[in-house]
Design an enzyme around this catalytic site. Structure first.
Site, mmCIF file in Angstrom:
data_model
loop_
_atom_site.group_PDB
_atom_site.id
_atom_site.type_symbol
_atom_site.label_atom_id
_atom_site.label_comp_id
_atom_site.label_asym_id
_atom_site.label_seq_id
_atom_site.Cartn_x
_atom_site.Cartn_y
_atom_site.Cartn_z
ATOM 1 N N SER A 119 25.887 -33.642 -2.834
ATOM 2 C CA SER A 119 25.226 -33.153 -1.528
ATOM 3 C C SER A 119 25.511 -33.966 -0.254
ATOM 4 C CB SER A 119 23.662 -34.095 -1.706
ATOM 5 O OG SER A 119 22.939 -34.007 -0.393
ATOM 6 N N TYR A 176 18.538 -41.572 -2.937
ATOM 7 C CA TYR A 176 18.881 -40.145 -3.516
ATOM 8 C C TYR A 176 20.361 -39.979 -3.240
ATOM 9 C CZ TYR A 176 20.317 -35.349 -3.555
ATOM 10 O OH TYR A 176 20.557 -34.213 -3.569
ATOM 11 N N LYS A 202 24.415 -39.814 -5.557
ATOM 12 C CA LYS A 202 25.172 -38.620 -5.537
ATOM 13 C C LYS A 202 26.693 -39.297 -5.107
ATOM 14 C CE LYS A 202 22.517 -35.186 -6.401
ATOM 15 N NZ LYS A 202 23.018 -34.237 -7.389
ATOM 16 N N PHE A 238 24.869 -28.573 1.612
ATOM 17 C CA PHE A 238 24.113 -28.821 3.011
ATOM 18 C C PHE A 238 22.706 -28.262 2.467
ATOM 19 C CE2 PHE A 238 26.436 -30.739 6.166
ATOM 20 C CZ PHE A 238 27.826 -30.912 5.575
ATOM 21 N N ASN A 239 21.922 -27.714 3.338
ATOM 22 C CA ASN A 239 20.543 -27.402 2.858
ATOM 23 C C ASN A 239 20.162 -26.135 1.942
ATOM 24 O OD1 ASN A 239 20.258 -29.302 5.087
ATOM 25 N ND2 ASN A 239 18.293 -29.271 4.909
ATOM 26 N N ALA A 275 10.850 -40.485 9.587
ATOM 27 C CA ALA A 275 11.727 -41.360 9.764
ATOM 28 C C ALA A 275 13.307 -40.994 9.004
ATOM 29 C CB ALA A 275 11.278 -42.561 8.794
#
Ligand code: WQD
Length: 328
Positions: free
Chosen positions: A118, A142, A146, A170-171, A284
């Site tokens: 990620s 998280y 990774k 990415f997303n 945040a």
């Protein structure tokens, strides 16, 4: 066997798209999943199934008995917020689970691993677009899991001759353009599915986290990459590491920055629904902008995003959500 691939987490959102792409390329596929977030609707009759849990070493060695040319590892918990509240859960599943996978792979003679990493490994970007040489400094647990797994892979390559491709997504967004994936991701936490839930009327509205960022329209900008493009990259990466006997570390993104407002407006246009939205405080840990370069993936794999335009991301996702919230 030469052409057989074990896809760990193959019933999940990204995993099921990877299974489709592998089948289409002529691989024999077996899915390994514990169905904690994977969906049975995402299984394909052409692929085999081994139900099991990566936290149990014996489940993995039993699954690998068949003899596999390679494995694709996408089994992970991925909710960023939860990882900060319950790091033990993420350490046990993501990190210890991967230690089990790697040890089972070595014991079973599986030499090639494609790993779902990620862009979260980078943390707050120091420069844009982010390339693979950008310093890694995850801002959440998280992302840390990774990165730890990437480091394990590096050492198993060195010490055990295991070749790997660590693919830093990415997303990830969108669904199979041909509609072959049936299972909707459960409890989605990301922007596009949240917009779709608001469009389908199963969520009241989208809360937009901040409108005072130093971006064109003040909302957060991200690099959204279609899951079918990701899946294609997995197939290419697998072929590459096996043929060239070398490991890879690659970004996978669309190289296009899309703001929350652009995503929302596109969704309003394509769905024809009003999609209520409201500005609220920044979340945040959110950077203003995160966009990657995938030049290395293009150069090494000849890969380029083809389905990752905003319209395609929205349209393929809407097709999945349109049927929700209806009474028929
Ligand atoms: C995208 C944009 C939000 C929800 C996360 C993980 C990352 C990766 C992908 C992987 C941001 C805004 C969102 C909402 C909003 N995970 N937003 N309202 O944070 O870029 O990346 O998912 O496995 O590791 O950090 O994705 O979809 O949450 O947010 O305004 O209700 O949408 O602020 O600008 P993010 P996201």
């Amino acid at each position: 066997m030469k052409n057989n691939v074990l896809v760990i987490g193959g019933a999940g959102y990204i995993g099921s798209h990877v299974v489709l792409a592998l089948l289409k390329s002529g691989y024999g596929v077996t899915v390994f999943d514990n169905f904690s977030t994977g969906r049975r609707e995402n299984l394909f009759p052409e692929a085999g199934l081994m139900e099991g849990d990566i936290r149990r070493y014996g489940d993995l060695t039993a699954a690998m008995k068949g003899g596999f040319h390679a494995l694709v590892h996408l089994a992970a918990f991925k909710a960023v917020g939860e990882s900060m509240l319950d790091p033990g859960k993420y350490a046990e599943n993501n990190i210890s689970g991967t230690v089990n996978i790697l040890n089972a792979a070595v014991a079973s003679g599986v030499h090639n691993v494609v790993f779902s990493s990620s862009a979260a490994v980078y943390g707050e970007p120091h420069y844009l677009p982010v390339d693979e040489d950008h310093p890694v400094n995850p801002e959440n647990f998280y992302g840390f899991t990774k990165l730890e797994i990437e480091r394990l892979l590096f050492w198993y390559d060195k010490l055990k001759g295991l070749r790997y491709a660590a693919l830093r997504y990415f997303n990830a967004s969108g669904y199979d353009p041909e509609g072959r994936i049936k299972g909707l991701e459960q409890n989605p936490q990301n922007l596009l599915p949240i917009i779709m839930e608001a469009a389908a009327g199963i969520r009241e509205k989208l809360m937009i986290f901040g409108n005072d960022y130093a971006t064109e329209d003040g909302t957060g900008v991200r690099d959204y990459i279609h899951v079918s493009d990701l899946a294609d990259a997995h197939v290419r990466a697998l072929a590459h590491i096996a043929a060239k006997d070398e490991s890879l570390l690659l970004n996978l993104g669309s190289e296009t920055g899309t703001s929350v407002l652009v995503m929302l407006e596109t969704a309003r246009r394509i769905t024809g629904r009003p999609i209520p939205a409201e500005f609220t405080a920044r979340r945040a840990g959110d950077p203003a902008k995160l966009v990657g370069t995938s030049a290395r993936a293009e150069k090494v794999l000849g890969w380029k995003a083809r389905h990752s335009g905003v319209e395609s991301l929205v349209a393929t996702t809407w097709r999945m959500y349109e049927r929700l919230g209806r009474s028929d």
